[in-house]
Design an enzyme around this catalytic site. Structure first.
Site, mmCIF file in Angstrom:
data_model
loop_
_atom_site.group_PDB
_atom_site.id
_atom_site.type_symbol
_atom_site.label_atom_id
_atom_site.label_comp_id
_atom_site.label_asym_id
_atom_site.label_seq_id
_atom_site.Cartn_x
_atom_site.Cartn_y
_atom_site.Cartn_z
ATOM 1 C CE LYS A 13 -47.021 34.524 -18.499
ATOM 2 N NZ LYS A 13 -47.730 33.405 -19.412
ATOM 3 N NE ARG A 88 -46.601 38.459 -24.003
ATOM 4 C CZ ARG A 88 -47.385 38.178 -23.078
ATOM 5 N NH1 ARG A 88 -47.085 38.975 -21.462
ATOM 6 N NH2 ARG A 88 -48.361 37.360 -22.981
ATOM 7 N NE ARG A 127 -57.108 32.405 -19.094
ATOM 8 C CZ ARG A 127 -55.607 32.839 -19.414
ATOM 9 N NH1 ARG A 127 -54.788 32.965 -18.699
ATOM 10 N NH2 ARG A 127 -55.509 33.172 -20.580
ATOM 11 N NE ARG A 159 -57.076 36.349 -21.378
ATOM 12 C CZ ARG A 159 -55.823 36.439 -20.942
ATOM 13 N NH1 ARG A 159 -55.508 36.269 -19.590
ATOM 14 N NH2 ARG A 159 -54.785 36.403 -21.596
ATOM 15 N NE ARG A 170 -52.883 34.256 -25.593
ATOM 16 C CZ ARG A 170 -53.440 33.769 -24.573
ATOM 17 N NH1 ARG A 170 -54.642 33.203 -24.938
ATOM 18 N NH2 ARG A 170 -52.936 33.694 -23.412
HETATM 19 P P1 AP5 Z 1 -52.752 31.173 -15.787
HETATM 20 O O1 AP5 Z 1 -52.128 31.461 -14.502
HETATM 21 O O2 AP5 Z 1 -53.952 32.426 -16.364
HETATM 22 O O3 AP5 Z 1 -51.871 31.276 -16.870
HETATM 23 P P2 AP5 Z 1 -50.791 32.551 -17.474
HETATM 24 O O4 AP5 Z 1 -49.421 32.049 -17.743
HETATM 25 O O5 AP5 Z 1 -50.741 33.682 -16.711
HETATM 26 O O6 AP5 Z 1 -51.414 32.648 -18.767
HETATM 27 P P3 AP5 Z 1 -51.841 33.931 -19.851
HETATM 28 O O7 AP5 Z 1 -52.581 33.455 -20.931
HETATM 29 O O8 AP5 Z 1 -52.621 35.048 -19.003
HETATM 30 O O9 AP5 Z 1 -50.356 34.584 -20.311
HETATM 31 P P4 AP5 Z 1 -50.366 35.198 -21.249
HETATM 32 O O10 AP5 Z 1 -48.926 35.503 -21.186
HETATM 33 O O11 AP5 Z 1 -50.546 34.514 -22.802
HETATM 34 O O12 AP5 Z 1 -51.180 36.304 -21.373
HETATM 35 P P5 AP5 Z 1 -51.173 37.936 -20.792
HETATM 36 O O13 AP5 Z 1 -52.379 38.115 -20.025
HETATM 37 O O14 AP5 Z 1 -49.998 38.065 -20.299
HETATM 38 O O15 AP5 Z 1 -53.401 29.972 -16.084
HETATM 39 C C1 AP5 Z 1 -54.157 29.555 -17.119
HETATM 40 C C2 AP5 Z 1 -55.225 28.578 -16.800
HETATM 41 O O16 AP5 Z 1 -54.800 27.463 -16.221
HETATM 42 C C3 AP5 Z 1 -56.327 29.095 -15.406
HETATM 43 O O17 AP5 Z 1 -57.548 28.917 -15.962
HETATM 44 C C4 AP5 Z 1 -55.790 28.376 -14.334
HETATM 45 O O18 AP5 Z 1 -56.753 28.410 -13.468
HETATM 46 C C5 AP5 Z 1 -55.164 27.247 -14.864
HETATM 47 N N1 AP5 Z 1 -53.978 26.793 -13.979
HETATM 48 C C6 AP5 Z 1 -52.914 27.434 -13.760
HETATM 49 N N2 AP5 Z 1 -51.856 26.910 -13.037
HETATM 50 C C7 AP5 Z 1 -52.285 25.759 -13.146
HETATM 51 C C8 AP5 Z 1 -51.851 24.448 -12.668
HETATM 52 N N3 AP5 Z 1 -50.773 24.130 -11.871
HETATM 53 N N4 AP5 Z 1 -52.615 22.954 -13.008
HETATM 54 C C9 AP5 Z 1 -53.727 22.984 -13.416
HETATM 55 N N5 AP5 Z 1 -54.646 24.419 -13.858
HETATM 56 C C10 AP5 Z 1 -53.573 25.436 -13.666
HETATM 57 O O19 AP5 Z 1 -51.264 38.865 -22.213
HETATM 58 C C11 AP5 Z 1 -52.418 38.921 -22.953
HETATM 59 C C12 AP5 Z 1 -51.895 39.618 -23.959
HETATM 60 O O20 AP5 Z 1 -51.609 41.022 -23.915
HETATM 61 C C13 AP5 Z 1 -50.842 38.944 -25.083
HETATM 62 O O21 AP5 Z 1 -51.176 38.089 -26.100
HETATM 63 C C14 AP5 Z 1 -50.310 40.332 -25.760
HETATM 64 O O22 AP5 Z 1 -51.286 40.713 -26.707
HETATM 65 C C15 AP5 Z 1 -50.674 41.590 -24.513
HETATM 66 N N6 AP5 Z 1 -49.118 41.666 -23.767
HETATM 67 C C16 AP5 Z 1 -49.136 41.204 -22.401
HETATM 68 N N7 AP5 Z 1 -48.062 41.701 -22.196
HETATM 69 C C17 AP5 Z 1 -47.415 42.186 -23.233
HETATM 70 C C18 AP5 Z 1 -46.111 42.703 -23.373
HETATM 71 N N8 AP5 Z 1 -45.158 42.628 -22.445
HETATM 72 N N9 AP5 Z 1 -45.551 42.959 -24.812
HETATM 73 C C19 AP5 Z 1 -46.615 43.114 -25.528
HETATM 74 N N10 AP5 Z 1 -47.765 42.698 -25.543
HETATM 75 C C20 AP5 Z 1 -48.196 42.279 -24.538
#
Ligand code: AP5
Length: 215
Positions: A13, A88, A127, A159, A170
Site C-alpha cells: 500500500k 481498518r 523491509r 521496524r 498483524r
Molecule cells: P509496503 O509498501 O511498506 O507495504 P504496506 O502494505 O504499506 O505495509 P505496512 O506494513 O506498512 O502496512 P500495515 O498496514 O501493516 O502497517 P501500517 O504502517 O499501516 O511494502 C512492504 C515491503 O515490501 C517494503 O520493503 C517494500 O519495499 C516491499 N515491496 C512493496 N511492493 C513490492 C513489490 N511489488 N514487489 C516486491 N517488494 C515490494 O500500520 C502500522 C500499525 O499502525 C498497525 O499495525 C496498527 O497498530 C497501527 N494503525 C495504522 N493504521 C491504523 C488504523 N486505521 N486503525 C488502527 N490502528 C492503525
C-alpha cells in the site's frame, strides 16, 4: 481523486501510494506513518501508541477517527487524497463516510491490494525504513546502495513490528478486523482489486489501469 488503499500488512500500500501521489498530486495520508511520528515523544500518549504499534494491535477506533477527521479538515485535501491504512474496521469506514458526507464528498474508489500471505511476510521481513524520511527499501527486492537511504542519506532500520511474532499478530488482526472491509466496499460498489503479486512497477501499471488513469 479520493482513494482508500486497503490490503494486508506488506501488500504494498505504502509503496504504491508514494508512486501514485507523485502523479496525481494529492496528499498521501498514511495512518501508520502518523502514528509512528506520534510515538516518538515521551508523553503518556506516545507510550500508549507505542504499545499498540509494537504489539501489532490496532489503535482504538475513536482515536483514529478523530485523527483522520482532523487531517481531512486541512486545506490540502480539497483536491483529493490517498488514505493508506485507514479505515481498518467497519466502524472506521462508517466514521469516514460520515466525515466525507459532512464535507459533501464521497470516495471515488477503494483499491484492495491482494497478495498471498507468504509473499507479504517475505516483503515485511526484508523491509528497511529510513529513520529520517521514512522511505522504504527491501534487502532483496529494492536493496539500498551503501546501506543508507538513497534519497536523504539517513540510517535504515527494521521496524519493531516487522519482527516475526508481531508480523503473525498483524495478520491475525487483519483477518479479524479488516478483511470484512473487502465485502463492505464491494457491496458499496467502490472496491477495485489489484493483484499485487508482481514487482512494484507492474503493480503500479495494474493499479493505474484499474483506476482508468494513463501511464
Ligand atoms: P509496503 O509498501 O511498506 O507495504 P504496506 O502494505 O504499506 O505495509 P505496512 O506494513 O506498512 O502496512 P500495515 O498496514 O501493516 O502497517 P501500517 O504502517 O499501516 O511494502 C512492504 C515491503 O515490501 C517494503 O520493503 C517494500 O519495499 C516491499 N515491496 C512493496 N511492493 C513490492 C513489490 N511489488 N514487489 C516486491 N517488494 C515490494 O500500520 C502500522 C500499525 O499502525 C498497525 O499495525 C496498527 O497498530 C497501527 N494503525 C495504522 N493504521 C491504523 C488504523 N486505521 N486503525 C488502527 N490502528 C492503525
Amino acid at each position: 481523486m479520493r482513494l482508500v488503499f486497503l490490503g494486508a500488512p506488506g501488500a504494498g500500500k505504502g509503496t504504491q501510494a508514494v508512486k501514485l501521489v507523485r502523479k496525481i498530486a494529492v496528499p498521501h495520508i498514511s495512518t501508520g506513518e502518523m502514528l509512528r511520528e506520534l510515538r516518538g515523544g515521551d508523553s503518556p500518549l506516545s507510550r500508549e501508541i507505542a504499545g499498540y504499534l509494537d504489539s501489532g494491535q490496532l489503535v482504538p477506533d475513536d482515536k483514529m477517527n478523530e485523527a483522520v477527521r482532523a487531517r481531512l479538515a486541512k486545506g490540502d485535501t480539497a483536491g483529493g487524497f490517498v488514505l493508506d491504512g485507514y479505515p481498518r474496521t467497519v466502524a472506521q469506514a462508517q466514521a469516514l463516510a460520515q466525515t466525507l458526507s459532512e464535507n459533501g464528498q464521497t470516495l471515488d474508489a477503494v483499491v484492495f491490494f491482494n497478495l498471498h500471505r507468504h509473499v507479504a511476510v517475505e516483503r515485511l521481513s526484508g523491509r528497511r525504513t529510513c529513520e529520517s524520511c521514512g522511505a522504504n527499501y527491501h534487502v532483496k527486492f529494492n536493496p539500498p546502495k551503501n546501506n543508507t537511504c538513497e534519497q536523504c542519506g539517513g540510517e535504515l532500520f527494521q521496524r519493531e513490528d516487522d519482527r516475526p511474532e508481531i508480523i503473525k499478530r498483524r495478520f491475525e488482526v487483519f483477518q479479524e478486523k479488516t478483511a470484512d472491509l473487502v465485502d463492505y466496499y464491494t457491496n458499496k460498489g467502490k472496491l477495485i482489486e489489484v493483484d499485487a503479486t508482481a514487482g512494484p512497477q507492474e503493480v503500479y501499471s495494474r493499479m493505474l489501469k484499474a483506476l482508468g488513469l494513463s501511464a
